[in-house]
Design an enzyme around this catalytic site. Sequence first.
Site, PDB file in Angstrom:
ATOM      1  N   THR A 113      -1.100   2.216   7.044  1.00  0.00           N
ATOM      2  CA  THR A 113      -1.037   1.000   6.227  1.00  0.00           C
ATOM      3  C   THR A 113      -1.074  -0.210   7.149  1.00  0.00           C
ATOM      4  OG1 THR A 113       0.405  -0.367   4.868  1.00  0.00           O
ATOM      5  CG2 THR A 113       1.487   1.367   6.124  1.00  0.00           C
ATOM      6  N   GLY A 114      -1.789  -1.242   6.702  1.00  0.00           N
ATOM      7  CA  GLY A 114      -1.866  -2.437   7.530  1.00  0.00           C
ATOM      8  C   GLY A 114      -3.265  -3.013   7.458  1.00  0.00           C
TER       9      GLY A 114
ATOM     10  N   THR B  34       0.872  -1.180   0.000  1.00  0.00           N
ATOM     11  CA  THR B  34       0.000   0.000   0.000  1.00  0.00           C
ATOM     12  C   THR B  34       0.904   1.223   0.000  1.00  0.00           C
ATOM     13  OG1 THR B  34      -1.836  -1.088   1.093  1.00  0.00           O
ATOM     14  CG2 THR B  34      -1.615   1.278   1.500  1.00  0.00           C
TER      15      THR B  34
ATOM     16  N   GLY C 104      -6.713  -2.958   7.543  1.00  0.00           N
ATOM     17  CA  GLY C 104      -7.634  -1.824   7.492  1.00  0.00           C
ATOM     18  C   GLY C 104      -8.722  -1.877   8.541  1.00  0.00           C
TER      19      GLY C 104
ATOM     20  N   GLY D  92     -11.360  -1.212   2.793  1.00  0.00           N
ATOM     21  CA  GLY D  92     -10.430  -1.084   3.917  1.00  0.00           C
ATOM     22  C   GLY D  92     -10.400   0.331   4.470  1.00  0.00           C
ATOM     23  N   ASP D  93      -9.331   0.641   5.163  1.00  0.00           N
ATOM     24  CA  ASP D  93      -9.200   1.948   5.819  1.00  0.00           C
ATOM     25  C   ASP D  93      -8.690   3.051   4.889  1.00  0.00           C
ATOM     26  OD1 ASP D  93      -6.748   0.454   5.708  1.00  0.00           O
ATOM     27  OD2 ASP D  93      -5.841   2.029   6.915  1.00  0.00           O
TER      28      ASP D  93
ATOM     29  N   ARG E  67     -15.325  -5.736  -0.112  1.00  0.00           N
ATOM     30  CA  ARG E  67     -14.709  -5.260   1.141  1.00  0.00           C
ATOM     31  C   ARG E  67     -14.000  -3.915   0.912  1.00  0.00           C
ATOM     32  NH1 ARG E  67      -9.083  -4.012   2.630  1.00  0.00           N
ATOM     33  NH2 ARG E  67      -8.847  -4.418   4.849  1.00  0.00           N
TER      34      ARG E  67
HETATM   35  N1  ASP Z   1      -4.704  -0.886   4.822  1.00  0.00           N
HETATM   36  C1  ASP Z   1      -4.939  -1.581   3.592  1.00  0.00           C
HETATM   37  C2  ASP Z   1      -6.299  -2.204   3.648  1.00  0.00           C
HETATM   38  O1  ASP Z   1      -6.657  -2.745   4.659  1.00  0.00           O
HETATM   39  C3  ASP Z   1      -3.902  -2.635   3.288  1.00  0.00           C
HETATM   40  C4  ASP Z   1      -2.468  -2.283   3.565  1.00  0.00           C
HETATM   41  O2  ASP Z   1      -2.168  -1.200   3.995  1.00  0.00           O
HETATM   42  O3  ASP Z   1      -1.603  -3.141   3.339  1.00  0.00           O
HETATM   43  O4  ASP Z   1      -6.979  -2.209   2.656  1.00  0.00           O
END
Ligand code: ASP
Length: 357
Positions: free
Chosen positions: A278-279, A227, A281, A257-258, A255
């Site tokens: 990032t991570g 991301t 979400g 995400g954040d 779906r």
């Molecule tokens: N945060 C992103 C999501 O959940 C994914 C990521 O940051 O790796 O869509």
Amino acid sequence: MNSLLHVSDIHCRSLFQQGSALFLILSTIILCCSQSVQATDQPPNDPIPMKYAIAIHGGAGRSPSEFDAASNAKRRASMEQALKIGVDILKAGGTSLDAVEGVVKFLEDDPQFNAGKGAVYNAAGGHELDASIMDGATLSCGAVAGVSHIKNPIRLARLVMTDTPHVLLSGKGAEDFGKLKQVDWVEPTYFDTPEAKASWELFLKSQPSLGAADSIRLCNPRWDVGTVGCVALDSKGNLAAATSTGGITHKQFGRVGDSPIVGAGTYADNQTCAVSGTGIGEQFIRFSIAYDIAAQIKYKGATLQAAVDDNLKNRLTAGDGGIIAIDKVGNITMGFNTGGMPRAAADSNGRHEVLWD
Ligand code: ASP
């Protein structure tokens, strides 16, 4: 009578002269003191006032030790190029909004990252992309979610911000708006890459009995980095943030995400800071991570570093993700609680670093 007047006149004049002398001495002392106070307030080797600052992430996830040296060098080179794009815009007096959009667009076009070309595969074997951008000067923001034909979701997110009264458009509605605005349009297969496909196939092979919902925890902490996000402060003191992603491998169709959720994966407010996360979400949404950082600064007087650390330690769980942030005076924080996060930062005080080690 006359002589009396004369005597008192002389007396007055001498008193006046003494008073003037005293006034002169006192004002000289006050002037000297104020100069010495000013001198201690601004030591000669104070740094030049901050004119710009920028930070970039290329996604939290696996450690660089899990990739080969050649791919690490390639990823690092792209981060360096992305940093140069942002710095060039800011150095030339460009806006933080242009800098964050320019950087994110460049990384979306790079297949190494899980944003734009290179986006991960969802459970239906396709790609659904999310992005958002926020202007710290006005709190204007724009986002798109679940798009599959828009080459640069961050461009469309900015158009949602500037050309609609809304904040977030999703799916077909977002794509129809993209058509109207004549943004670059691609077939969904444009986003395919052998690397993202291999990750998805690996996931399918290793977790045959599990559904899409389980992928979120199970990808962690093995999921690929990718991301992208950028935060910037420009010479006018305006903050901006942008984030773009393909989401999480094998995510359920539909779906979100954040990354396109303002306050979760992205936030910017000139009064406090700009944040890109990032991570996982779901965790960033659950705890309103990006807004929580700004709120801690605003209401609690926390430093940027303390607010980011607190979220990484006390709201997110180890392995959940990473955060980049810049406060209104240009302090930069980049932290993560995963194996790694490619990241880069620069400012007008001479900071310039790309970290992927
Ligand atoms: N945060 C992103 C999501 O959940 C994914 C990521 O940051 O790796 O869509």
